[in-house]
Design a protein around this motif. Sequence first.
Motif, PDB file in Angstrom:
ATOM      1  N   UNK A   1      41.446  30.295 -38.123  1.00  0.00           N
ATOM      2  CA  UNK A   1      40.120  30.739 -38.557  1.00  0.00           C
ATOM      3  C   UNK A   1      39.942  32.233 -38.295  1.00  0.00           C
ATOM      4  N   UNK A   2      40.443  32.712 -37.149  1.00  0.00           N
ATOM      5  CA  UNK A   2      40.388  34.150 -36.862  1.00  0.00           C
ATOM      6  C   UNK A   2      41.136  34.932 -37.939  1.00  0.00           C
ATOM      7  N   UNK A   3      42.309  34.441 -38.315  1.00  0.00           N
ATOM      8  CA  UNK A   3      43.100  35.106 -39.357  1.00  0.00           C
ATOM      9  C   UNK A   3      42.352  35.091 -40.681  1.00  0.00           C
ATOM     10  N   UNK A   4      41.731  33.954 -40.993  1.00  0.00           N
ATOM     11  CA  UNK A   4      40.960  33.859 -42.239  1.00  0.00           C
ATOM     12  C   UNK A   4      39.855  34.914 -42.269  1.00  0.00           C
ATOM     13  N   UNK A   5      39.149  35.069 -41.168  1.00  0.00           N
ATOM     14  CA  UNK A   5      38.086  36.083 -41.120  1.00  0.00           C
ATOM     15  C   UNK A   5      38.674  37.488 -41.232  1.00  0.00           C
ATOM     16  N   UNK A   6      39.799  37.725 -40.578  1.00  0.00           N
ATOM     17  CA  UNK A   6      40.399  39.059 -40.565  1.00  0.00           C
ATOM     18  C   UNK A   6      40.855  39.509 -41.944  1.00  0.00           C
ATOM     19  N   UNK A   7      41.382  38.598 -42.756  1.00  0.00           N
ATOM     20  CA  UNK A   7      41.873  38.983 -44.079  1.00  0.00           C
ATOM     21  C   UNK A   7      40.800  38.895 -45.153  1.00  0.00           C
ATOM     22  N   UNK A   8      39.639  38.350 -44.812  1.00  0.00           N
ATOM     23  CA  UNK A   8      38.594  38.134 -45.813  1.00  0.00           C
ATOM     24  C   UNK A   8      37.506  39.198 -45.834  1.00  0.00           C
TER      25      UNK A   8
ATOM     26  N   UNK B   1      25.678  44.000 -48.259  1.00  0.00           N
ATOM     27  CA  UNK B   1      26.937  43.841 -48.980  1.00  0.00           C
ATOM     28  C   UNK B   1      28.032  43.746 -47.927  1.00  0.00           C
ATOM     29  N   UNK B   2      28.576  42.559 -47.709  1.00  0.00           N
ATOM     30  CA  UNK B   2      29.576  42.371 -46.661  1.00  0.00           C
ATOM     31  C   UNK B   2      30.901  43.048 -47.014  1.00  0.00           C
ATOM     32  N   UNK B   3      31.074  43.474 -48.257  1.00  0.00           N
ATOM     33  CA  UNK B   3      32.330  44.113 -48.654  1.00  0.00           C
ATOM     34  C   UNK B   3      32.209  45.620 -48.746  1.00  0.00           C
ATOM     35  N   UNK B   4      31.077  46.188 -48.362  1.00  0.00           N
ATOM     36  CA  UNK B   4      30.927  47.643 -48.364  1.00  0.00           C
ATOM     37  C   UNK B   4      31.711  48.227 -47.199  1.00  0.00           C
ATOM     38  N   UNK B   5      32.398  49.308 -47.432  1.00  0.00           N
ATOM     39  CA  UNK B   5      33.180  49.974 -46.377  1.00  0.00           C
ATOM     40  C   UNK B   5      32.378  51.011 -45.662  1.00  0.00           C
TER      41      UNK B   5
ATOM     42  N   UNK C   1      40.813  48.456 -53.068  1.00  0.00           N
ATOM     43  CA  UNK C   1      42.182  48.854 -53.407  1.00  0.00           C
ATOM     44  C   UNK C   1      43.160  48.313 -52.368  1.00  0.00           C
ATOM     45  N   UNK C   2      44.438  48.316 -52.736  1.00  0.00           N
ATOM     46  CA  UNK C   2      45.473  47.831 -51.824  1.00  0.00           C
ATOM     47  C   UNK C   2      45.514  48.649 -50.541  1.00  0.00           C
ATOM     48  N   UNK C   3      45.334  49.947 -50.645  1.00  0.00           N
ATOM     49  CA  UNK C   3      45.421  50.820 -49.464  1.00  0.00           C
ATOM     50  C   UNK C   3      44.274  50.537 -48.509  1.00  0.00           C
ATOM     51  N   UNK C   4      43.060  50.477 -49.026  1.00  0.00           N
ATOM     52  CA  UNK C   4      41.900  50.186 -48.180  1.00  0.00           C
ATOM     53  C   UNK C   4      42.034  48.800 -47.571  1.00  0.00           C
ATOM     54  N   UNK C   5      42.465  47.846 -48.377  1.00  0.00           N
ATOM     55  CA  UNK C   5      42.666  46.486 -47.881  1.00  0.00           C
ATOM     56  C   UNK C   5      43.683  46.469 -46.745  1.00  0.00           C
ATOM     57  N   UNK C   6      44.800  47.138 -46.953  1.00  0.00           N
ATOM     58  CA  UNK C   6      45.845  47.176 -45.936  1.00  0.00           C
ATOM     59  C   UNK C   6      45.365  47.779 -44.627  1.00  0.00           C
ATOM     60  N   UNK C   7      44.645  48.895 -44.707  1.00  0.00           N
ATOM     61  CA  UNK C   7      44.141  49.526 -43.477  1.00  0.00           C
ATOM     62  C   UNK C   7      43.122  48.635 -42.773  1.00  0.00           C
TER      63      UNK C   7
END
Length: 136
Positions: free
Chosen positions: A68-75, A132-136, A23-29
């Motif tokens: 590259x750091x930014x790419x990792x941070x937002x991905x 799962x690299x996208x699991x929170x 979600x946008x909220x989880x992504x933003x945090x």
Amino acid sequence: MVYEWVLYALIGIGALGYLQRTSWIVYGWNILINASVLLFIMGVLWGYSKWRMEIELAEGLGKGDVLFFIMMAVSFPNSSFLPLFVFSTLFSLLIFLVLKPSLTDNRVPLAGLQAGFLFIFLCVNLAFDIINVYAN
């Protein structure tokens, strides 16, 4: 060296890929936390390069590294970003130390080595479904 537009494209692709999974909220945090970690690291690097190495930060850290750091941070969520960032940095250091005697340039190709680590990790993870690299 890599073309800047490639990194900008990867930032967009990585951000969209992660945003589709949350979600946008989880992504933003998660991005806020990742960006805070990066700002802290950049602050430490700035201080170290200024007072210990007596050079400007831009001489010790390239634009490609920062992108590259930014790419990792937002991905990635911070639960994946932090270990990936730490282990890719350690991997880069280890590879550089092993190859240092045969290199003519004494600068560390940090973003390139981190990208290599990330590529290998993601390929192995895709093939064997380790985590799962996208699991929170």
